[in-house]
Design an enzyme around this catalytic site. Structure first.
Site, PDB file in Angstrom:
ATOM      1  N   ARG A  59      41.093  16.263  48.283  1.00  0.00           N
ATOM      2  CA  ARG A  59      39.927  15.723  48.219  1.00  0.00           C
ATOM      3  C   ARG A  59      39.574  14.403  48.639  1.00  0.00           C
ATOM      4  O   ARG A  59      38.672  13.888  49.065  1.00  0.00           O
ATOM      5  CB  ARG A  59      39.659  15.730  46.740  1.00  0.00           C
ATOM      6  CG  ARG A  59      38.831  16.895  45.859  1.00  0.00           C
ATOM      7  CD  ARG A  59      39.222  16.902  44.402  1.00  0.00           C
ATOM      8  NE  ARG A  59      40.658  17.499  44.024  1.00  0.00           N
ATOM      9  CZ  ARG A  59      41.245  17.065  43.270  1.00  0.00           C
ATOM     10  NH1 ARG A  59      40.806  16.082  42.315  1.00  0.00           N
ATOM     11  NH2 ARG A  59      42.615  17.454  43.167  1.00  0.00           N
ATOM     12  N   GLU A  96      56.753  13.817  37.626  1.00  0.00           N
ATOM     13  CA  GLU A  96      57.345  13.639  36.248  1.00  0.00           C
ATOM     14  C   GLU A  96      58.469  14.727  36.144  1.00  0.00           C
ATOM     15  O   GLU A  96      59.564  14.384  35.720  1.00  0.00           O
ATOM     16  CB  GLU A  96      56.297  14.173  35.323  1.00  0.00           C
ATOM     17  CG  GLU A  96      56.684  13.732  33.678  1.00  0.00           C
ATOM     18  CD  GLU A  96      55.482  14.057  33.042  1.00  0.00           C
ATOM     19  OE1 GLU A  96      55.853  13.973  31.835  1.00  0.00           O
ATOM     20  OE2 GLU A  96      54.541  14.671  33.360  1.00  0.00           O
TER      21      GLU A  96
HETATM   22  P1  AMP Z   1      49.253  10.535  41.438  1.00  0.00           P
HETATM   23  O1  AMP Z   1      50.240  10.698  42.553  1.00  0.00           O
HETATM   24  O2  AMP Z   1      49.899  10.701  39.986  1.00  0.00           O
HETATM   25  O3  AMP Z   1      48.577   9.412  41.554  1.00  0.00           O
HETATM   26  O4  AMP Z   1      48.205  11.634  41.478  1.00  0.00           O
HETATM   27  C1  AMP Z   1      47.193  11.550  42.582  1.00  0.00           C
HETATM   28  C2  AMP Z   1      46.990  12.978  43.037  1.00  0.00           C
HETATM   29  O5  AMP Z   1      46.695  13.924  42.098  1.00  0.00           O
HETATM   30  C3  AMP Z   1      45.350  12.698  43.563  1.00  0.00           C
HETATM   31  O6  AMP Z   1      45.497  13.349  45.039  1.00  0.00           O
HETATM   32  C4  AMP Z   1      44.538  13.355  42.814  1.00  0.00           C
HETATM   33  O7  AMP Z   1      43.636  14.190  43.380  1.00  0.00           O
HETATM   34  C5  AMP Z   1      45.423  14.298  41.814  1.00  0.00           C
HETATM   35  N1  AMP Z   1      45.253  14.199  40.295  1.00  0.00           N
HETATM   36  C6  AMP Z   1      46.263  13.609  39.921  1.00  0.00           C
HETATM   37  N2  AMP Z   1      45.682  13.460  38.393  1.00  0.00           N
HETATM   38  C7  AMP Z   1      44.363  14.270  38.402  1.00  0.00           C
HETATM   39  C8  AMP Z   1      43.537  14.265  37.300  1.00  0.00           C
HETATM   40  N3  AMP Z   1      43.700  14.089  36.031  1.00  0.00           N
HETATM   41  N4  AMP Z   1      42.295  14.994  37.763  1.00  0.00           N
HETATM   42  C9  AMP Z   1      42.159  15.089  39.101  1.00  0.00           C
HETATM   43  N5  AMP Z   1      43.080  15.006  39.982  1.00  0.00           N
HETATM   44  C10 AMP Z   1      44.262  14.646  39.767  1.00  0.00           C
END
Ligand code: AMP
Length: 173
Positions: A59, A96
């Site tokens: 996205r 995680e």
């Molecule tokens: P993080 O590395 O944990 O910050 O996760 C970010 C990535 O995972 C981004 O590319 C988001 O598109 C996706 N992502 C993580 N959590 C969600 C969520 N609750 N809803 C939609 N996309 C998420």
């Protein structure tokens, strides 16, 4: 001004139990809201002489490409492993449970180029931090990091490189 929240849909237990997935497809289906979202994501960086926008699969490609057009910059994709056809550099990061990695073409950013990093959502920050490492490995200068949505409870900002402006349009408590 549209209320952008209205175009983001919560999908409980997707893709797995316990995750509330933020579905941005209603926003993408609405021209005015997408335009406004990109305008707000890029606003703090308009005068930063951005040369490249780096967007993270998948996205982040949508918002990153639109942000690049808005700022008059080129676009560079950061992808999941094995997707890019030319020589790549790779950065692993912890999840995680287990590990993941992101890749970028090794010639995608030139030393000293000013880069804006873009993704749709900041959760734990691991993905964006790894993407920032790729840009820095190539000598790019990160002038800002922009998200549409920030899940504040996960404190992802704390994981991102210090001293760089981090901007999110919608904060979820
Ligand atoms: P993080 O590395 O944990 O910050 O996760 C970010 C990535 O995972 C981004 O590319 C988001 O598109 C996706 N992502 C993580 N959590 C969600 C969520 N609750 N809803 C939609 N996309 C998420």
């Amino acid at each position: 001004m549209q209320d952008l929240h209205r175009y983001i849909r919560d999908i409980p237990d997707f893709p797995k139990k316990g995750i509330v997935f933020k579905d941005i497809t209603p926003l993408l289906g609405h021209f005015g809201s997408t335009t406004q979202a990109v305008a707000q994501m890029t606003a703090p960086f308009k005068n930063k002489a951005v040369q490249l926008v780096v967007g993270i699969e998948s996205r982040g490609f949508i918002f990153g490409s639109l942000a690049a057009q808005k700022l008059g910059a080129g676009f560079v994709p950061v992808r999941k492993p094995g997707k890019l056809p030319h020589k790549t550099i790779r950065q692993e990061y912890s999840l995680e449970y287990g590990k993941d990695a992101v890749e970028m073409h090794a010639d995608a950013v030139a030393k000293g180029q000013k880069v804006l990093m873009v993704d749709d959502l900041l959760a734990t920050g691991g993905t964006m931090d790894a993407a920032c490492s790729l840009v820095r490995q190539l000598g790019g200068e990160i002038v800002g990091i922009a998200f549409l949505i920030e899940l504040e409870a996960l404190k992802g900002r704390q994981k991102l490189p210090p001293g760089i402006e981090v901007h999110s349009v919608i904060q979820v408590k």
